[in-house]
Design an enzyme around this catalytic site. Structure first.
Site, PDB file in Angstrom:
ATOM      1  CG  HIS A  99      -1.715  -1.046   1.609  1.00 33.22           C
ATOM      2  ND1 HIS A  99      -1.264  -2.157   2.237  1.00 33.22           N
ATOM      3  CD2 HIS A  99      -3.054  -1.211   1.441  1.00 33.22           C
ATOM      4  CE1 HIS A  99      -2.280  -2.989   2.425  1.00 33.22           C
ATOM      5  NE2 HIS A  99      -3.376  -2.447   1.952  1.00 33.22           N
ATOM      6  CG  ASP A 102       1.928  -0.961   3.312  1.00 33.02           C
ATOM      7  OD1 ASP A 102       1.252  -0.580   4.273  1.00 33.02           O
ATOM      8  OD2 ASP A 102       1.522  -1.765   2.449  1.00 33.02           O
TER       9      ASP A 102
HETATM   10  C1  XUL Z   1      -7.487  -6.414   4.586  1.00 41.28           C
HETATM   11  C2  XUL Z   1      -6.704  -6.880   3.437  1.00 41.28           C
HETATM   12  C3  XUL Z   1      -5.852  -5.861   2.770  1.00 41.28           C
HETATM   13  C4  XUL Z   1      -5.809  -5.979   1.293  1.00 41.28           C
HETATM   14  C5  XUL Z   1      -5.051  -4.860   0.622  1.00 41.28           C
HETATM   15  O1  XUL Z   1      -8.244  -7.391   5.179  1.00 41.28           O
HETATM   16  O2  XUL Z   1      -6.740  -8.035   3.074  1.00 41.28           O
HETATM   17  O3  XUL Z   1      -4.571  -5.954   3.300  1.00 41.28           O
HETATM   18  O4  XUL Z   1      -5.238  -7.182   0.889  1.00 41.28           O
HETATM   19  O5  XUL Z   1      -5.549  -3.616   0.953  1.00 41.28           O
END
Ligand code: XUL
Ligand code: CO
Length: 440
Positions: A99, A102
């Site tokens: 993300h 991150d």
């Molecule tokens: C949350 C989840 C996230 C997504 C990416 O439950 O799985 O980490 O994979 O935003």
């Protein structure tokens, strides 16, 4: 100074190895059906769980003090990149996912956040030049910051909609810059807690508008990654809009988006929705929508997303069965959206956890491949539905039957003979295949 100095490159040593830093079943160069395991399984490391999580939970603070944690701000972000690439190389994974938040700290303005991202993305790009590791997918975290309290694209606040769009825009540019093969939309806080204050229709329409704008912008900048929706039924909101594959598929169809998206299916999200992992994979597969996988597992005794590393061989086998039947994952992969337990706080545990997950999927792959080759489940299903290959069944599937013809047929029936579903025998056969994995 490295971050994982006592760990060397993880190698395949086979099922009898007692070396905890070795693969027992995942043999990257072993070929199955003409493809190496490395090429087929396309494992990815999730940046958030592995390089930013600290083991904190609602009842206690962090337990994990990492070597990179002596830094702060941008220095911390840079140290994480160093640690991440050392980890990827030593583990030998082909992919990673992140993300925006991150990889780089948020600034006090959007502009400053973007500047931080530019610096770290340039650094990641440099590291990628000297590495075989590629970007499986990136995404925007539009749920952690308090501004997303009411959601992002489905927020009641248009300014938040705009801010969310700007963050996704930036991530699409970064995905293109780093050669990302997919782009993920997990719902975050796209959902609601109560209808008492919610305009459900407007929120869903806005989500549809948002996705169209994302598709348009990716086209405009020539970013041709596969777009993926990651369904989840609840958490953080009570009613997540992308509840499961079926719900999100209907949403995509209603808004004319079905040709631009596939699904990123997470095991723990499937079980939270009251489905099995393989149900979600199957549902996506038969609709031509299986794109990628967040490989983890939940705890069936707990009602929330525990994101454990996948070790359940039954589940990895049935998941790999769907993936093989899908002809692989295309541009997708198996991303470990999984975190080490709070009690597994040593840095080396990050290796043990990934090794466990990679071995579990390698076994699942081998067993599933054998099940496919021997047509074990295919022949059961073929037998079970044989009534649709002749007589009235054939007429039904060929569209040659109507209610009158069916009534005629039914009136002529004296006995209806059903055959056993043979569930226990089938499960025993799968156990037999699983236990033979050791010798495959
Ligand atoms: C949350 C989840 C996230 C997504 C990416 O439950 O799985 O980490 O994979 O935003
Ligand atoms: Co996920």
């Amino acid at each position: 100074m490295g971050h994982f100095e006592n760990v060397n490159k993880i190698k395949y040593e086979g099922p009898d190895s007692t070396n905890p830093f070795a693969f027992k079943f995942y043999n990257p160069k072993e070929k199955i059906n003409g493809k190496t395991m490395e090429e087929y399984l396309r494992f990815g490391v999730a940046y958030w769980h592995t390089f930013t999580a600290d083991g904190s939970d609602p009842f206690g603070s962090g337990t994990m003090l990492r070597t990179w944690d002596k830094f702060k701000g941008m220095d911390l972000a840079k140290a994480r990149v160093e640690a991440a690439f050392e980890f990827f190389e030593k583990l030998g994974v082909p992919y990673f996912c992140f993300h925006d938040v991150d990889i780089a700290p948020e600034g006090s303005t959007l502009k400053e956040s973007n500047q931080n991202l530019d610096i770290i993305v340039a650094m990641i790009k440099d590291y990628m030049k000297d590495s075989k590791v590629k970007l499986l997918w990136n995404t925007a975290n539009n749920f952690t910051n308090p501004r997303f309290v009411h959601g992002a694209a489905s927020s009641s606040n248009a300014d938040v909609f705009a801010y969310s769009a700007a963050k996704v825009k930036k991530q699409l540019e970064i995905g293109k810059e780093l050669g990302g093969e997919n782009y993920v939309f997990w719902g975050g806080r796209e959902g609601y807690e109560t209808l008492l204050n919610t305009d459900l229709k407007l929120e869903q329409d806005n989500l549809g508008r948002f996705f169209h704008m994302a598709v348009d912008y990716a086209k405009e900048i020539g970013f041709d990654a596969q777009f993926l929706i990651e369904p989840k039924p609840k958490e953080p909101t009570t009613h997540q809009y992308d509840y499961d594959v079926a719900t999100a598929h209907a949403f995509l169809q209603s808004y004319g988006l079905q040709d631009y998206f596939k699904f990123n299916i997470e095991a723990n999200h499937a079980t939270l929705a009251g489905h099995t992992f393989e149900h979600e994979l199957r549902y996506a597969r038969v609709n031509g929508m299986l794109g990628s996988v967040d490989a983890n597992q939940g705890d069936p005794l707990l009602g929330w997303d525990t994101d454990e590393f996948p070790t359940d061989l039954y589940s990895t086998t049935l998941a790999m069965y769907e993936i093989i039947k899908n002809g692989g994952l295309g541009s997708g992969g198996l991303n470990f959206d999984a975190k080490v337990r709070r009690g597994s706080f040593e840095q080396d545990d990050l290796f043990h956890a990934h090794i466990a997950g990679m071995d579990a999927f390698a076994i699942g792959y081998k067993v599933a491949n054998q099940l496919v080759e021997d047509k074990v489940l295919d022949s059961i299903v073929e037998d079970r539905y044989s009534s649709y290959r002749s007589g009235i069944g054939k007429d039904i599937v060929e569209g040659k039957a109507d209610f009158k013809k069916l009534e005629d047929h039914a009136l002529g029936l004296t006995d209806i003979a059903n055959i056993s579903g043979r569930l226990e025998r089938i499960k025993a056969t799968i156990n037999q295949y699983l236990l033979r994995a050791y010798t495959m």
